[in-house]
Scaffold this motif. Structure first.
Motif, PDB file in Angstrom:
ATOM      1  N   THR A 134      52.572   3.073  63.992  1.00 49.87           N
ATOM      2  CA  THR A 134      52.081   1.835  63.049  1.00 49.87           C
ATOM      3  C   THR A 134      50.827   1.463  63.376  1.00 49.87           C
ATOM      4  OG1 THR A 134      54.489   1.291  62.594  1.00 49.87           O
ATOM      5  CG2 THR A 134      52.891  -0.315  62.234  1.00 49.87           C
ATOM      6  N   LYS A 135      50.172   1.099  62.458  1.00 51.29           N
ATOM      7  CA  LYS A 135      48.631   0.769  62.814  1.00 51.29           C
ATOM      8  C   LYS A 135      48.630  -0.788  63.208  1.00 51.29           C
ATOM      9  CE  LYS A 135      46.234   3.992  59.876  1.00 51.29           C
ATOM     10  NZ  LYS A 135      44.988   4.104  58.799  1.00 51.29           N
ATOM     11  N   MET A 136      48.009  -0.998  64.295  1.00 47.66           N
ATOM     12  CA  MET A 136      47.887  -2.593  64.760  1.00 47.66           C
ATOM     13  C   MET A 136      46.531  -2.794  65.379  1.00 47.66           C
ATOM     14  SD  MET A 136      51.447  -3.018  64.799  1.00 47.66           S
ATOM     15  CE  MET A 136      51.891  -4.667  65.810  1.00 47.66           C
ATOM     16  N   PHE A 137      46.343  -3.926  65.659  1.00 37.92           N
ATOM     17  CA  PHE A 137      45.228  -4.418  66.275  1.00 37.92           C
ATOM     18  C   PHE A 137      45.814  -5.479  67.458  1.00 37.92           C
ATOM     19  CE2 PHE A 137      44.710  -7.233  62.614  1.00 37.92           C
ATOM     20  CZ  PHE A 137      44.471  -8.254  63.303  1.00 37.92           C
ATOM     21  N   SER A 138      45.016  -5.370  68.712  1.00 33.17           N
ATOM     22  CA  SER A 138      45.039  -6.599  69.572  1.00 33.17           C
ATOM     23  C   SER A 138      44.129  -7.532  69.306  1.00 33.17           C
ATOM     24  CB  SER A 138      45.134  -5.859  70.863  1.00 33.17           C
ATOM     25  OG  SER A 138      43.803  -5.729  71.215  1.00 33.17           O
ATOM     26  N   PHE A 139      44.104  -8.845  69.800  1.00 36.08           N
ATOM     27  CA  PHE A 139      42.935  -9.908  69.562  1.00 36.08           C
ATOM     28  C   PHE A 139      42.940 -10.518  70.849  1.00 36.08           C
ATOM     29  CE2 PHE A 139      46.876 -11.376  67.768  1.00 36.08           C
ATOM     30  CZ  PHE A 139      47.208 -12.497  68.154  1.00 36.08           C
ATOM     31  N   ASN A 140      41.870 -11.348  71.087  1.00 31.50           N
ATOM     32  CA  ASN A 140      41.834 -12.262  71.982  1.00 31.50           C
ATOM     33  C   ASN A 140      41.459 -13.679  71.492  1.00 31.50           C
ATOM     34  OD1 ASN A 140      38.940 -12.265  71.504  1.00 31.50           O
ATOM     35  ND2 ASN A 140      38.705 -10.978  73.198  1.00 31.50           N
ATOM     36  N   GLU A 141      41.339 -14.807  72.401  1.00 31.00           N
ATOM     37  CA  GLU A 141      40.830 -16.035  72.094  1.00 31.00           C
ATOM     38  C   GLU A 141      39.611 -16.311  71.461  1.00 31.00           C
ATOM     39  OE1 GLU A 141      41.538 -18.600  75.474  1.00 31.00           O
ATOM     40  OE2 GLU A 141      43.713 -18.362  75.233  1.00 31.00           O
ATOM     41  N   LEU A 142      38.655 -14.984  71.250  1.00 30.14           N
ATOM     42  CA  LEU A 142      37.374 -15.145  70.624  1.00 30.14           C
ATOM     43  C   LEU A 142      37.907 -14.387  69.464  1.00 30.14           C
ATOM     44  CD1 LEU A 142      35.078 -14.259  73.484  1.00 30.14           C
ATOM     45  CD2 LEU A 142      35.375 -16.410  72.690  1.00 30.14           C
ATOM     46  N   GLY A 143      38.749 -13.949  69.004  1.00 31.87           N
ATOM     47  CA  GLY A 143      39.165 -13.516  67.699  1.00 31.87           C
ATOM     48  C   GLY A 143      38.665 -12.088  67.660  1.00 31.87           C
ATOM     49  N   GLU A 144      38.268 -11.507  68.852  1.00 30.32           N
ATOM     50  CA  GLU A 144      37.782 -10.232  68.866  1.00 30.32           C
ATOM     51  C   GLU A 144      39.060  -9.201  68.786  1.00 30.32           C
ATOM     52  OE1 GLU A 144      34.087 -10.580  72.010  1.00 30.32           O
ATOM     53  OE2 GLU A 144      36.005 -10.459  72.728  1.00 30.32           O
ATOM     54  N   ARG A 145      38.918  -8.210  67.727  1.00 25.87           N
ATOM     55  CA  ARG A 145      40.092  -7.059  67.814  1.00 25.87           C
ATOM     56  C   ARG A 145      39.870  -5.672  68.228  1.00 25.87           C
ATOM     57  NH1 ARG A 145      41.566  -8.217  60.916  1.00 25.87           N
ATOM     58  NH2 ARG A 145      41.311 -10.687  61.176  1.00 25.87           N
ATOM     59  N   ILE A 146      40.813  -5.160  68.671  1.00 21.97           N
ATOM     60  CA  ILE A 146      40.800  -3.767  69.117  1.00 21.97           C
ATOM     61  C   ILE A 146      42.074  -3.232  68.445  1.00 21.97           C
ATOM     62  CG2 ILE A 146      40.948  -2.387  71.079  1.00 21.97           C
ATOM     63  CD1 ILE A 146      39.987  -4.483  73.036  1.00 21.97           C
ATOM     64  N   ARG A 147      41.462  -2.122  67.650  1.00 22.61           N
ATOM     65  CA  ARG A 147      42.453  -1.378  66.685  1.00 22.61           C
ATOM     66  C   ARG A 147      43.262  -0.559  67.536  1.00 22.61           C
ATOM     67  NH1 ARG A 147      39.257  -2.894  62.626  1.00 22.61           N
ATOM     68  NH2 ARG A 147      40.308  -3.263  60.750  1.00 22.61           N
ATOM     69  N   CYS A 148      44.539  -0.361  67.267  1.00 21.76           N
ATOM     70  CA  CYS A 148      45.198   0.522  68.130  1.00 21.76           C
ATOM     71  C   CYS A 148      46.561   1.019  67.344  1.00 21.76           C
ATOM     72  CB  CYS A 148      46.016  -0.246  69.395  1.00 21.76           C
ATOM     73  SG  CYS A 148      46.613  -1.710  68.951  1.00 21.76           S
ATOM     74  N   THR A 149      47.454   2.006  67.893  1.00 25.76           N
ATOM     75  CA  THR A 149      48.657   2.263  67.135  1.00 25.76           C
ATOM     76  C   THR A 149      49.771   1.790  68.166  1.00 25.76           C
ATOM     77  OG1 THR A 149      48.694   4.650  67.762  1.00 25.76           O
ATOM     78  CG2 THR A 149      47.398   3.986  65.597  1.00 25.76           C
ATOM     79  N   ILE A 150      50.981   1.767  67.346  1.00 20.40           N
ATOM     80  CA  ILE A 150      51.980   1.843  68.372  1.00 20.40           C
ATOM     81  C   ILE A 150      53.039   2.668  68.083  1.00 20.40           C
ATOM     82  CG2 ILE A 150      52.088  -0.632  69.091  1.00 20.40           C
ATOM     83  CD1 ILE A 150      54.302  -1.081  66.478  1.00 20.40           C
ATOM     84  N   SER A 151      53.909   3.603  68.874  1.00 20.75           N
ATOM     85  CA  SER A 151      54.754   4.467  68.469  1.00 20.75           C
ATOM     86  C   SER A 151      56.006   4.196  69.349  1.00 20.75           C
ATOM     87  CB  SER A 151      54.139   5.817  68.914  1.00 20.75           C
ATOM     88  OG  SER A 151      53.703   5.802  70.242  1.00 20.75           O
ATOM     89  N   PRO A 152      57.205   4.995  68.573  1.00 24.87           N
ATOM     90  CA  PRO A 152      58.636   4.803  69.109  1.00 24.87           C
ATOM     91  C   PRO A 152      58.298   4.980  70.786  1.00 24.87           C
ATOM     92  CG  PRO A 152      58.674   5.823  67.300  1.00 24.87           C
ATOM     93  CD  PRO A 152      57.321   5.925  67.561  1.00 24.87           C
ATOM     94  N   ASN A 153      59.420   4.066  71.611  1.00 25.81           N
ATOM     95  CA  ASN A 153      59.501   4.614  73.040  1.00 25.81           C
ATOM     96  C   ASN A 153      60.901   5.180  73.222  1.00 25.81           C
ATOM     97  OD1 ASN A 153      59.392   4.667  75.699  1.00 25.81           O
ATOM     98  ND2 ASN A 153      59.325   2.477  76.116  1.00 25.81           N
ATOM     99  N   SER A 154      61.125   6.419  73.311  1.00 23.68           N
ATOM    100  CA  SER A 154      62.310   6.837  73.454  1.00 23.68           C
ATOM    101  C   SER A 154      63.291   6.580  74.608  1.00 23.68           C
ATOM    102  CB  SER A 154      62.178   8.632  73.532  1.00 23.68           C
ATOM    103  OG  SER A 154      61.323   8.802  74.670  1.00 23.68           O
ATOM    104  N   GLU A 155      62.424   6.009  75.897  1.00 31.28           N
ATOM    105  CA  GLU A 155      63.238   5.623  76.903  1.00 31.28           C
ATOM    106  C   GLU A 155      63.885   4.182  76.778  1.00 31.28           C
ATOM    107  OE1 GLU A 155      60.540   5.964  80.105  1.00 31.28           O
ATOM    108  OE2 GLU A 155      60.352   8.184  80.057  1.00 31.28           O
TER     109      GLU A 155
END
Length: 333
Positions: free
Chosen positions: A103-124
């Motif tokens: 799934t497409k996501m992004f992280s963000f900080n208190e300045l509103g800066e975004r870093i795009r990323c993805t998440i994937s299932p964790n089999s463990e």
């Protein structure tokens, strides 16, 4: 001077661009405070970081009204680095699709800066996800779905976090429009961490941060149910999945709705117990407050394209009806 429509949609679009996850509400907190300062509306923070704004005068004869909405939206938080893998945990009722598919996501900080990323299932650990990014993302960073911030097409408003930025924008409009015009005290209450157990609202109610004689109106989006249709007006909420609300408090909204209907036949509203979820009115009802609610019928609740439990349902922006939102704002004013 802006019309109510221009004001409310402008405020909603300003809030919509701001990502927020439970306990990571600083961007929308700052924006709400900036708007309150712009209009010289008094407010304060409680010890948890909830914002309580107020207009009007205290009265011995008219009880205060407190309109309540929350500033967070479901997402994830990166909690650890496990053998070189960033592991994130859900914060709130996220769609189960996101635990089972990339799934497409992004992280963000208190300045509103975004870093795009993805998440994937964790089999463990299927209750967590693995975060994948070409850029450095720190442990403790919040993640939200990489979806459209804000868009209006026809009668549909689409946004990542209609729940509950629509409620926040409606309350801000109410405070601005009623500033210097009301004979009772009106509170605008903007809470934190609703999506993980109504935490902000529960603390305000427990500590009686607003007067105990206040009539509390939850202003929420709520998932469409079979008896409710988008476009047929905001819903006067008789209850939620946990509580049935107070008839006296509800009657204030019904009288106002009927008066609006008498003046304008195009005004529409609905009335129902919205049972899909629990809203903040329940936190106040449990502590002895008189409560009612206004709900904007919501599509794609919590960004689930079909429904939250559907592991193959997909992710999409939430949506509400433009007319439902505008009529709900008028009902509050």
């Amino acid at each position: 001077m802006k019309t109510v429509k221009e004001l409310s949609l402008g405020l909603l679009s300003e809030l919509a661009i701001l990502p927020s996850v439970p306990f990571y509400e600083s961007l929308i907190q700052a924006k709400i405070c900036k708007i309150l300062n712009q209009y010289s509306i008094s407010y304060f923070f409680d010890s948890f970081g909830n914002i309580i704004a107020e207009i009007g005068q205290e009265s011995d004869h008219i009880d205060p009204i407190a309109f309540v909405a929350h500033m967070d939206h479901p997402g994830f938080e990166i909690e650890r680095n496990l053998d070189g893998k960033l592991i994130a945990f859900p914060k709130g009722g996220i769609p189960q699709f996101s635990l089972n598919h990339e799934t497409k996501m992004f992280s963000f900080n208190e300045l509103g800066e975004r870093i795009r990323c993805t998440i994937s299932p964790n089999s463990e650990n299927p209750k967590t996800v693995i975060v994948n990014s070409e850029d450095l993302i720190e442990i403790g960073a919040p993640l939200t779905f990489d979806l459209i911030d804000f868009q209006i097409k026809g009668d549909k408003i689409s946004m990542r976090s209609a729940d509950d930025f629509a409620g926040c924008a409606a309350i801000l409009t109410n405070l601005i429009e009623n500033l210097g015009k009301v004979e009772r005290k009106i509170f605008g209450v903007f809470t934190r961490a609703e999506e993980v157990g109504l935490i902000g609202a529960r603390l305000i109610a427990r500590d009686e941060i607003i007067p105990k004689n206040s009539i509390v109106v939850s202003v929420e989006t709520s998932s469409v149910i079979p008896v409710i249709k988008q476009g047929n007006g905001p819903v006067i909420r008789t209850g939620d999945a946990t509580y049935t609300f107070n008839s006296f408090a509800e009657n204030l909204l019904r009288v106002a709705a009927n008066q609006l209907k008498d003046r304008d036949e195009s005004f529409m509203f609905q009335r129902s117990l919205m049972s899909a979820g629990t809203c903040e009115a329940s936190a106040f009802a449990a502590n002895g407050y008189l409560t009612t609610g206004i709900a904007f019928p919501l599509g794609h609740w919590h960004n689930a394209k079909t429904n939250i439990p559907d592991i193959n349902g997909g992710i999409d922006a939430e949506n509400i009806s433009l007319n439902d939102f505008l009529n709900g704002v008028l009902l509050m004013i």
